[in-house]
Design a protein around this motif. Sequence first.
Motif, mmCIF file in Angstrom:
data_model
loop_
_atom_site.group_PDB
_atom_site.id
_atom_site.type_symbol
_atom_site.label_atom_id
_atom_site.label_comp_id
_atom_site.label_asym_id
_atom_site.label_seq_id
_atom_site.Cartn_x
_atom_site.Cartn_y
_atom_site.Cartn_z
ATOM 1 N N LEU A 74 0.828 -1.205 0.000
ATOM 2 C CA LEU A 74 0.000 0.000 0.000
ATOM 3 C C LEU A 74 0.862 1.254 0.000
ATOM 4 O O LEU A 74 0.574 2.227 -0.715
ATOM 5 C CB LEU A 74 -0.930 -0.012 1.216
ATOM 6 N N MET A 77 2.418 1.745 -3.471
ATOM 7 C CA MET A 77 1.426 2.174 -4.452
ATOM 8 C C MET A 77 1.014 3.627 -4.226
ATOM 9 O O MET A 77 0.794 4.368 -5.188
ATOM 10 C CB MET A 77 0.208 1.249 -4.384
ATOM 11 N N VAL A 78 0.901 4.043 -2.975
ATOM 12 C CA VAL A 78 0.563 5.441 -2.696
ATOM 13 C C VAL A 78 1.652 6.369 -3.223
ATOM 14 O O VAL A 78 1.380 7.425 -3.797
ATOM 15 C CB VAL A 78 0.344 5.640 -1.180
ATOM 16 N N THR A 81 1.291 6.879 -7.045
ATOM 17 C CA THR A 81 -0.071 7.202 -7.467
ATOM 18 C C THR A 81 -0.172 8.692 -7.738
ATOM 19 O O THR A 81 0.373 9.506 -6.988
ATOM 20 C CB THR A 81 -1.081 6.792 -6.378
ATOM 21 N N GLY A 85 -5.638 9.715 -7.996
ATOM 22 C CA GLY A 85 -5.901 8.450 -7.340
ATOM 23 C C GLY A 85 -5.572 7.241 -8.173
ATOM 24 O O GLY A 85 -5.602 6.112 -7.674
ATOM 25 N N LEU A 87 -3.234 4.629 -10.066
ATOM 26 C CA LEU A 87 -1.880 4.099 -9.933
ATOM 27 C C LEU A 87 -1.177 4.124 -11.284
ATOM 28 O O LEU A 87 -1.769 3.790 -12.318
ATOM 29 C CB LEU A 87 -1.923 2.668 -9.388
ATOM 30 N N LEU A 123 -5.997 -6.041 -0.399
ATOM 31 C CA LEU A 123 -6.178 -4.599 -0.270
ATOM 32 C C LEU A 123 -7.530 -4.158 -0.828
ATOM 33 O O LEU A 123 -8.159 -3.229 -0.295
ATOM 34 C CB LEU A 123 -5.046 -3.871 -0.996
ATOM 35 N N THR A 124 -7.980 -4.807 -1.891
ATOM 36 C CA THR A 124 -9.306 -4.500 -2.428
ATOM 37 C C THR A 124 -10.392 -4.880 -1.435
ATOM 38 O O THR A 124 -11.367 -4.145 -1.230
ATOM 39 C CB THR A 124 -9.508 -5.225 -3.760
ATOM 40 N N VAL A 128 -9.342 -0.209 0.390
ATOM 41 C CA VAL A 128 -8.421 0.874 0.087
ATOM 42 C C VAL A 128 -8.035 0.911 -1.385
ATOM 43 O O VAL A 128 -7.396 1.868 -1.826
ATOM 44 C CB VAL A 128 -7.151 0.752 0.962
ATOM 45 N N VAL A 129 -8.380 -0.106 -2.146
ATOM 46 C CA VAL A 129 -8.040 -0.200 -3.562
ATOM 47 C C VAL A 129 -9.300 -0.574 -4.325
ATOM 48 O O VAL A 129 -10.084 -1.415 -3.865
ATOM 49 C CB VAL A 129 -6.922 -1.238 -3.814
ATOM 50 N N LEU A 148 -6.293 4.141 -5.947
ATOM 51 C CA LEU A 148 -6.057 4.202 -4.510
ATOM 52 C C LEU A 148 -7.088 5.161 -3.924
ATOM 53 O O LEU A 148 -6.991 6.385 -4.060
ATOM 54 C CB LEU A 148 -4.646 4.686 -4.212
#
Length: 643
Positions: A74, A77-78, A81, A85, A87, A123-124, A128-129, A148
């Motif tokens: 996470l 990826m943030v 990104t 939002g 990615l 994460l999905t 959060v994704v 994200l």
Amino acid sequence: MTGLDCLVMPLWNARKGGGAAHPLALSKVELAVLLRLIEALFSPGWTLEDGSVIPAGLLAGRTGKGPATDGLGLLLMVLNTRASGWLLLCGGSVRSKEGRGAATLARLLGCSPSGARKVLARLTEAGVVARGREATETRMRGRGRVMLLPVARAYGRVLAPVEASSGPETIVSQRPDGAVGDHAPDQGAAVLGISGLCGAEAVERAGDGERPDGAELHADHACVATPVVPPQLSCGFSGEVRGGEGRRPERACVREGQSADAAAASSPPVAEVGPLRGERPKESPVDERDGQRAGGAGAGGRQKPVGWDKAQRQRRVGLPADLRVRVALGPVAGLWERLSGWQQDQVEAAAQAELTRLAGMLMRPDLAPQLLADRFTDRLEETGGEALVDRPYPWLTRRGLVQRQACSDRRCDDGIRLDTGGECENCYNVVHIRRARRAKIAAEVDRQLPGLTIGERRQVLEERLREQAAIEAENFVCRREQARAEQARRDAARAAAQERTECERQAAAAADAVHQALPCEDCGQGKTAGLCEACGYRRRTEALIVEAGLVAATWVAALNDPGDVAGLTADVRASLEADIERARRQFLELMEPGEPDTDPALRASAFAFNALQTVEQALPEYRSSALGQLGRTEEAEAEARRA
């Protein structure tokens, strides 16, 4: 309140010696933002003393399998990104089973796409994704995208459905799912390791790193509006020498529908002059590329850190000039050429430090360079050669230069003694002890549980070995804590003794200073510690005169008659004073006229010392005379006969 006060060594080293181009050379503001980001993602949440509450992070309640991996994924990826939002997805061919989002996360985490797909699924599920595909006009499967949600909410974006189309204007560099390209983890990780948090305007102009299903199968290129990869971090993708604005090669028919002015405005700067246009270039393409890139960066490209160009100019192709370091780095000369200027300086400093450490423990310090070269050779054989080393700098600093002790002996390196070059006896003892312990536990298992199968016996044996290892680890920790406590106690006692000694020394110095300031008791001269030099000589002279009178009275005067003893003592004093006066006149005759009057204190001290020497020379004669007379008395002869 300070909950933890620690020193993070990578940040410290980057700030002190890494230079401005180091990725960890963060300013205070940048580090605060990074820590605040990590707090918003993973913090467990707590309440301060003033009553304010720090809310828990997005993955604070994540438990079960792989929470650390999910948190790291996470965070990466943030950092990659955009403000919208979405990615930044990688290019190249990917498997349809995992998808481009899983392939991007796999490059970020350095794992397999299947493992990254599981992380992305968790994460999905955590909310959060969000994943989906973009709708196309032909109603076919469009681009796969990953959003994200926390980043989009933080920027106040209106979250449209994931399947909605973002418009054709945002498609800059697309790629079909099945396109043939490079999916190398090292290059992708290097590209995606740069933060993708940029401004909103740049985000609107930038697109995902994919292509529509009908696009040509070509390598991925940088975005036209906002370069994601700085020119200095290029990994050698195709098309990078075609100008400094990040343009990719276009098809011949791409500008057929444009006007002449538009085509002239959009043409790359190198299209006017070049070998493909029939003219001979005035300078090399490399110089043109460097100049164009410098101009593009100054105009609207990404700003370079201060000192970056200087660090790049300091890059050296050959090994360092120091002969010891040159010999040590000989086996890894190919990796040395792949380092940047700053990395070469760091590796050279680390090699010199390791050579100094090895020279301190060897009987022949001159063998340290060859010993370090042999270590590099062995490490390369373990890796499989220089061609399999993807990242030379981490490999050199964390694997090639590091001594791996297989036991507690500081001279051990992979079971080999550094000083002798033979096998480490301590390692052999450790292996022997472990084998003996395993045999003992196996015998106990066979004796206590005789009816076990081979699999059950192996399982029980492994469980007991783990229990024994845990007990030994606990005992080791206890012994280490005891040793630390004992060392702390000794340090405290040593410090207390040193403090006590210092206090005693200071007290003695103060007392001595007070004593030295006292005046003389006899003459009153100041700062003589209670007695000046001349008065001290006089006191000793007076004591010797009294002793000489008593010695003479022992064989001449009647000891029971005080008057007789006093008269004899006075005669001895008069005789000695006459001798002192004669010695004084002789001393004055030897000196220059008027010299004694220059320093009265020195003159008095000299006269007193001269009188003392005179009495000291006369006293042995009085003693010998007294002993001779007493030896001839009747009492002495009778005592001699009895003896």
